[in-house]
Design an enzyme around this catalytic site. Structure first.
Site, PDB file in Angstrom:
ATOM      1  CD  GLU A 119       5.220   5.882  -3.604  1.00  0.00           C
ATOM      2  OE1 GLU A 119       6.387   5.468  -3.683  1.00  0.00           O
ATOM      3  OE2 GLU A 119       4.438   5.909  -4.566  1.00  0.00           O
ATOM      4  CG  ASP A 157       0.106   6.577  -3.703  1.00  0.00           C
ATOM      5  OD1 ASP A 157       0.173   7.782  -4.056  1.00  0.00           O
ATOM      6  OD2 ASP A 157       0.991   5.745  -3.996  1.00  0.00           O
TER       7      ASP A 157
END
Length: 370
Positions: A79, A136
């Protein structure tokens, strides 16, 4: 977002050109009118991003391209690498982008399935201490690579984006009653792994990334993924404050807070309003539950909240967190973002990152907010 770091890049190009006296390179794709309009309407966000990026790099990006989370034992994660790549391409910093991507590709893309291992720890052997991916992180990395491939005409970046996008849909996207949904990781979140599964995390729907990848990797059902995220946000609000939990279970006829996870709104979920405000495909009503979570007059909140009773169990301490809710209030209620908040210092990696991302979102999509 039908927008990207490219929109901010246009404003930043003007800022950087004015200060250096050099001409900005021509940009691919036909969004020059929108970019010029963004600059004319309010370049403050772009100027702040250009000014704050060097200090961010100095604090959190190592010379080899590793992004450090100084609030979490100086670990690195997919991330964080993705966020820094998004910011680097937005600020037209190719040298830093290249360094971050080289480290990311070498150290995290070791699984063999096109997805990144999510957690890397200094001092550990091996350094990767969790080989599961975080979807993500892969979304952010794919988005940034796609934008970099367009901005700098690097086919290798575009090809890498395509590979990661395909891997996300192969290993992280499953079909449910609300359509395709994004599992947080390739392992541990499906119906076989969770008693009330599958389990999702709504902060993993990075709507600006989905919006751009819908254009850059059109062979995948990004529109369906967007719709499922908005559907789950609408039905996944609980307690007196009607806010979403960190983790949402989809195993029943209607979603519910996941049984084996904390029932709260916390450090994951705080990104949800940022991603909603950053997209032009999200109706403003999705932001309304977040408007009252920070009182700008008395600087109260935002808080970590118990989902069931709405009581606060702690507060988000950092200007970067408050900036998300200032942006939310601007989009949903027309309240300008305080300039002092946008320029405030953040010593820790996470609020510092959220502050720059919020500034980027303002410069791209909401220039009148600042």
């Amino acid at each position: 977002m039908a927008a990207s770091p490219r929109l901010a890049g246009a404003a930043l190009a003007a800022v950087l050109t004015a200060s250096s006296g050099t001409a900005a390179a021509p940009r691919p794709e036909g969004t020059a009118v929108n970019r010029a309009a963004s600059l004319q309407q309010g370049p403050q966000g772009a100027m702040l991003l250009a000014r704050n990026w060097p200090a961010y790099k100095a604090a959190f990006v190592k010379p080899d391209g590793r992004v450090i989370d100084n609030g979490n034992g100086n670990i690195s994660h997919s991330e964080g690498q993705g966020y820094a790549l998004v910011l680097a391409v937005a600020t037209q910093d190719r040298e830093t982008f290249d360094r971050i991507w080289r480290w990311t590709a070498r150290e995290l893309y070791i699984r063999g399935d096109g997805l990144a291992a999510w957690r890397w720890e200094p001092g550990s052997t091996p350094n990767v201490t969790d080989r599961n991916n975080a979807s993500d992180g892969d979304l952010l990395i794919a988005w940034a690579l796609g934008e970099a491939g367009l901005r700098w005409d690097v086919p290798e970046y575009t090809q890498a984006m395509k590979r990661i996008a395909a891997a996300i849909f192969k290993h992280n996207v499953i079909t449910t009653r609300v359509g395709p949904v994004l599992l947080p990781g390739a392992v541990g979140f499906d119906a076989k792994s969770q008693p009330d599964g599958p389990v999702v995390n709504l902060s993993y729907w990075v709507f600006p990334a989905i919006d751009r990848l819908e254009v850059m990797a059109a062979e995948h059902d990004w529109a369906g993924l967007r719709r499922s995220g908005l559907t789950l946000l609408s039905e996944g609000r609980f307690g007196p404050l009607r806010v979403p939990p960190e983790w949402l279970a989809l195993g029943a006829e209607r979603s519910a807070p996941a049984a084996q996870f904390e029932r709260r709104f916390s450090y994951n979920a705080i990104r949800i309003p940022l991603y909603l405000a950053w997209s032009n495909h999200v109706p403003p009503e999705h932001l309304r539950p977040f408007v009252a979570m920070w009182n700008p007059t008395e600087d109260i909140g935002p808080f970590i909240l118990d989902i069931d009773d709405g009581k606060a169990s702690g507060n988000f301490d950092g200007a970067g967190y408050r900036l998300i809710f200032a942006l939310t209030q601007c989009v949903a209620a027309g309240r300008p973002v305080p300039a002092s908040l946008a320029t405030a210092a953040n010593e820790l990696y996470y609020p510092a990152t959220l502050a720059l991302l919020s500034t980027l979102a303002i410069s791209e999509r909401r220039p009148k907010c600042l």
